[in-house]
Every structure is written in structure tokens, then in C-alpha cells.
Scaffold this motif. Structure first.
Motif, PDB file in Angstrom:
ATOM      1  N   GLN A  76      34.418  32.972  48.262  1.00 12.95           N
ATOM      2  CA  GLN A  76      34.059  32.855  46.850  1.00 12.95           C
ATOM      3  C   GLN A  76      33.248  34.055  46.405  1.00 12.95           C
ATOM      4  OE1 GLN A  76      31.706  29.426  45.820  1.00 12.95           O
ATOM      5  NE2 GLN A  76      31.526  29.990  43.663  1.00 12.95           N
ATOM      6  N   ASN A  77      33.654  34.679  45.296  1.00 14.03           N
ATOM      7  CA  ASN A  77      32.886  35.788  44.743  1.00 14.03           C
ATOM      8  C   ASN A  77      31.478  35.326  44.390  1.00 14.03           C
ATOM      9  OD1 ASN A  77      35.031  37.517  44.956  1.00 14.03           O
ATOM     10  ND2 ASN A  77      35.390  37.714  42.765  1.00 14.03           N
ATOM     11  N   ALA A  78      30.492  36.092  44.815  1.00  8.53           N
ATOM     12  CA  ALA A  78      29.112  35.783  44.466  1.00  8.53           C
ATOM     13  C   ALA A  78      28.773  36.235  43.059  1.00  8.53           C
ATOM     14  CB  ALA A  78      28.153  36.421  45.463  1.00  8.53           C
ATOM     15  N   ARG A  79      29.605  37.108  42.475  1.00  3.76           N
ATOM     16  CA  ARG A  79      29.442  37.544  41.100  1.00  3.76           C
ATOM     17  C   ARG A  79      30.804  37.461  40.412  1.00  3.76           C
ATOM     18  NH1 ARG A  79      27.916  42.841  39.958  1.00  3.76           N
ATOM     19  NH2 ARG A  79      26.712  42.102  38.183  1.00  3.76           N
ATOM     20  N   LYS A  80      30.781  37.468  39.083  1.00  4.52           N
ATOM     21  CA  LYS A  80      32.025  37.359  38.327  1.00  4.52           C
ATOM     22  C   LYS A  80      32.460  38.677  37.719  1.00  4.52           C
ATOM     23  CE  LYS A  80      29.752  36.051  33.975  1.00  4.52           C
ATOM     24  NZ  LYS A  80      29.671  35.034  32.903  1.00  4.52           N
TER      25      LYS A  80
END
Length: 446
Positions: free
Chosen positions: A213-217
Motif C-alpha cells: 500500500q502506498n504510504a502517500r497518494k
């Protein structure tokens, strides 16, 4: 903000006067430097004062050198001017608009790094404090247990491409290319085995296991946008998105550097003869979300430098999850070409072209899904909101970016002014929709 500007002005006036071969990258792996307050070397009173090539580093080091604290700060003021165009009649483009001017404090970052009890155990912390982005970005420990083996644990960029592993402070144009939205490595929680990679020659590797999962968008979000969806932001300190569950992602990068090339900058600050760096990267998500995650990403890069000129080329491929477990379907491919030339170590001209091509079956599925979701909604207000959300789902067949940039390195990458002019093309089935963008950026960093 006024206090921060005053602090940076004071730092600029007291910047070190030594002139390094090239402005090194701000990194927890940078070579050791004298601690704050170290007495400068004796100089002849008749020697001319050299103009500095960087601010800092600003570091406190214990007497035995085993523990250290390195302070860093970066701020970027940016002005964007965007003129939007419209494609053929009936194309679901935004419509005729006046040029949009957007001044903003683009990035404000606080950085803390160093070592604890041993030079082999390093730590790193990066926090974003921009008005629109209060985020805990990087936090990790890195331990060297062998000259060719380090273990890193925490949240950091996955090891996918050397280009994306670089810093925003050293970009050749104002910001990342459109390829970063399509394929760029984003921060994730995980662990990584590597042999540093900061040296300028040799063979370097990095392999890691991450949550998926990306920790930032901010980056690697183009697939989700193609489906008409957005990503959450777990790193947001004000309203963090929830953890979506562990779906392991395996990432690996292998690079070879020759001739003492500095890959921290694409710019050839050092000058000299022919040098190159070649990199191969692979990322495999074992259980991807078909809407948000690419199942497989691959990248190949080549960076060449000689006598102030640089050339960078990269090719990318991304797949989505197929109908069966571990099966793949093509999602998108991308290409990037970039060149620059540095004049008298102060002025630089840069060119960039980037392309992303979407697989037609992906676009068809995205439009079909959007239509099904809208048709299933009976509430008029909710239906109108869904129609707006999915307005551009699956309509862009290709994305283009062509940019011309000019940079003025006042004090290396620590204090620089950048500006670029870009054509952004959105190729659709009905027409080519074009935007013209002008950006200028002032950066202060140490």
C-alpha cells in the motif's frame, strides 16, 4: 514563514566557502563532514573568496564520531500558469477556461538524520510541513553489518528506478515527469537489503519486501485515476487513511555505474569524460487491487554524462491483475527522454519528452465499470456526483509531456531558480486535448 526565510538568509551568508566537485545529495548516507562550529582551515588573506556551491551540511558529531545529528530543511515557492484547451465537440473535456495562475508554497520539508552509537547504525526522518501537506514521509533505521550489505527497516521509497530514488531538490526540471504518476516508486512500509548505492562506480543492488500500500497518494496514482478512483494518504498527520491490509510487494533494483558518475543529479556538475549508469528495476505485487495497484512494474534506465552534457532515457511497463491468480494483463507502457547542458556551472538548458500509453482493454473496462456504477444509482444528487467523478474514467489513450527548462544555480541545488514551459497532450478517441503550462520555482535547501 518570515522566520524561516530569515534563517535561510543567515545560512546563505555563512555558507561554507569550500567548493566541492559537485553538490552532493542530501542523504543519510552522505560522507562524514566536520561538526557544527568546527574551526575553518587557515587561509591566506590575499586568497580570493570562492563562491559556495552548497549550503551546509549542518551536523553535530560526538567526540568519537559514533553518534551524529544532521539537520536539513527545504522550501520551494512555485508559480504555475496553466492554459487548458478543448478537444472535438462533445468531448468530455473541462471546457474553455481562462489561464489558471496558482502561486503556492510547493514543498516545506524538515529532515533529521545521522547515526546512533555506531557509524553503522543510521536513522532518517523527513516531515512535510507545507500548508497543504502535513505528512510523516520517511522514517527508517539502516544498519550496515557487512561492507556490501545493509538492512533498512521503516517507511521509505521502494527500490524501483534510480531516477525516482533521487531527491526532489535535484530535479533537472521544475518537478517530476508524468511517468512518476504512472510508474513512480512511492513510499511504503517494509524492509530492504542493499549495498548503499551512494558510491560513484561499481555494481549496486537493493531488494525489499513491502506492504503493497502506498504510504502517500502523490505518486503512482495514475492507474486509480484511470478507473475514476483516488488513493488514500496514510502518511497524513491530520487525517490518515486506514491501513488496507498486507498484500506483499517484492521490489528489486540492480545498477551499474562507471567512470565515477554522480547519479544524485542528472545534471553534469562534475564535467569530465564519458560516464554512464544503467539500471534495471522490478516490482511485483502478489495480491494487487485491480483498481489501485499494478501487479507488475518493470523499468530500464540509462544515464550518460560528458563535459557538462547529460542524457537520460527510461522505459517502463506496468501490468494489472488478470482473471486468474498470478495472471497478468497489460495496463500501460511509458517512455522518458531527457537532456541537459550546463554552462559555467551556473546556467542550464534542459529538454524532456515523456509518454504514457494505456492498453485499450483497460480503458474499455474502466468505462464499463463507471457506467455500471452510475446506472445503479437511483438518487439524483448521488448520481450527479458519480457522473462528475467518473467523467474522465478510461478516456485518455495516451498522455504526452514535452518541456523546455532553464535553471540558474545560484548556490548549487541549495539555492536555485528554475522555470519550464510544457505542452501536455491528452490523446483521446475523439480528439487531442492540449494544455500549455508554465512553471517557475525558487528553492532554498540545506
Amino acid at each position: 514563514m518570515n522566520a524561516a526565510v530569515a534563517l535561510l538568509a543567515m545560512l546563505a551568508l555563512n555558507a561554507p566557502k569550500e567548493r566541492p566537485a559537485s553538490p552532493p545529495r542530501t542523504s543519510p548516507h552522505s560522507p562524514e563532514t566536520p561538526h557544527l562550529g568546527a574551526r575553518p582551515e587557515a587561509r591566506s588573506t590575499s586568497a580570493p573568496r570562492a563562491w559556495p556551491e552548497r549550503l551546509g551540511p549542518y551536523r553535530l558529531v560526538s567526540k568519537d564520531g559514533s553518534s551524529s545529528v544532521k539537520l536539513g530543511f527545504a522550501a520551494q515557492l512555485q508559480l504555475d500558469l496553466l492554459a487548458r484547451d478543448v478537444g472535438a465537440e462533445g468531448d468530455p473535456a473541462p471546457g474553455d477556461r481562462a489561464p489558471e495562475a496558482t502561486p503556492r508554497l510547493r514543498r516545506v520539508r524538515l529532515l533529521l538524520g545521522g547515526s546512533v552509537l555506531s557509524r553503522s547504525l543510521r536513522y532518517y526522518l523527513q516531515i512535510s510541513t507545507a500548508p497543504s501537506s502535513l505528512e510523516l514521509m520517511d522514517y527508517f533505521l539502516d544498519y550496515r553489518f557487512h561492507p556490501q550489505a545493509r538492512l533498512r527497516v521503516g517507511q521509505f521509497k521502494i527500490p524501483f528506478t534510480n531516477h525516482r530514488d533521487g531527491s526532489f531538490k535535484t530535479l533537472t526540471l521544475v518537478d517530476w515527469s508524468i511517468l512518476v504518476a504512472g510508474f513512480g516508486a512511492e513510499r511504503q512500509l517494509g524492509l530492504q537489503l542493499h549495498n548503499d548505492g551512494s558510491a560513484s562506480s561499481g555494481l549496486f543492488y537493493a531488494v525489499g519486501l513491502f506492504t503493497g500500500q502506498n504510504a502517500r497518494k502523490s505518486n503512482n496514482n495514475l492507474l486509480a485515476r484511470t478507473w475514476g478512483e483516488t488513493l488514500g494518504n496514510p502518511s497524513d498527520l491530520a487525517s490518515p487513511a486506514p491501513f488496507e491490509g498486507f498484500h506483499p510487494e517484492i521490489c528489486a533494483r540492480l545498477a551499474y555505474k562507471s567512470g565515477g558518475i554522480d547519479t544524485h543529479h542528472d545534471t553534469d556538475f562534475k564535467g569530465g569524460g564519458f560516464r554512464f549508469a544503467a539500471t534495471l528495476s522490478l516490482s511485483w505485487d502478489l495480491k494487487p487491487d485491480v483498481i489501485r495497484d499494478q501487479a507488475l512494474r518493470a523499468g530500464a534506465e540509462l544515464l550518460v554524462k560528458a563535459r557538462g552534457a547529460s542524457f537520460f532515457a527510461a522505459a517502463y511497463l506496468g501490468t494489472g491483475r488478470g482473471d486468474r491468480r498470478f495472471s497478468q494483463r497489460l495496463a500501460m507502457i511509458g517512455a522518458l527522454v531527457q537532456a541537459s547542458y550546463l554552462v559555467r556551472r551556473r546556467f542550464e538548458i534542459a529538454l524532456r519528452y515523456a509518454l504514457i500509453h494505456f492498453d485499450q482493454s483497460l480503458l474499455d473496462d474502466a468505462r464499463q465499470r463507471a457506467g455500471d456504477i452510475i446506472d445503479a444509482e437511483t438518487d439524483p444528487d448521488a448520481r450527479a456526483a458519480l457522473e462528475q467523478q467518473y467523467l474522465t474514467a478510461g478516456i485518455n489513450r495516451r498522455e504526452h509531456e514535452a518541456s523546455l527548462g532553464f535553471n540558474w544555480y545560484i548556490i548549487g541545488s541549495s539555492w536555485k531558480l528554475q522555470t519550464d514551459l510544457s505542452w501536455l497532450g491528452h490523446e483521446r478517441a475523439s480528439a487531442m486535448v492540449s494544455d500549455i503550462r508554465w512553471r517557475t520555482l525558487l528553492q532554498l535547501a540545506f
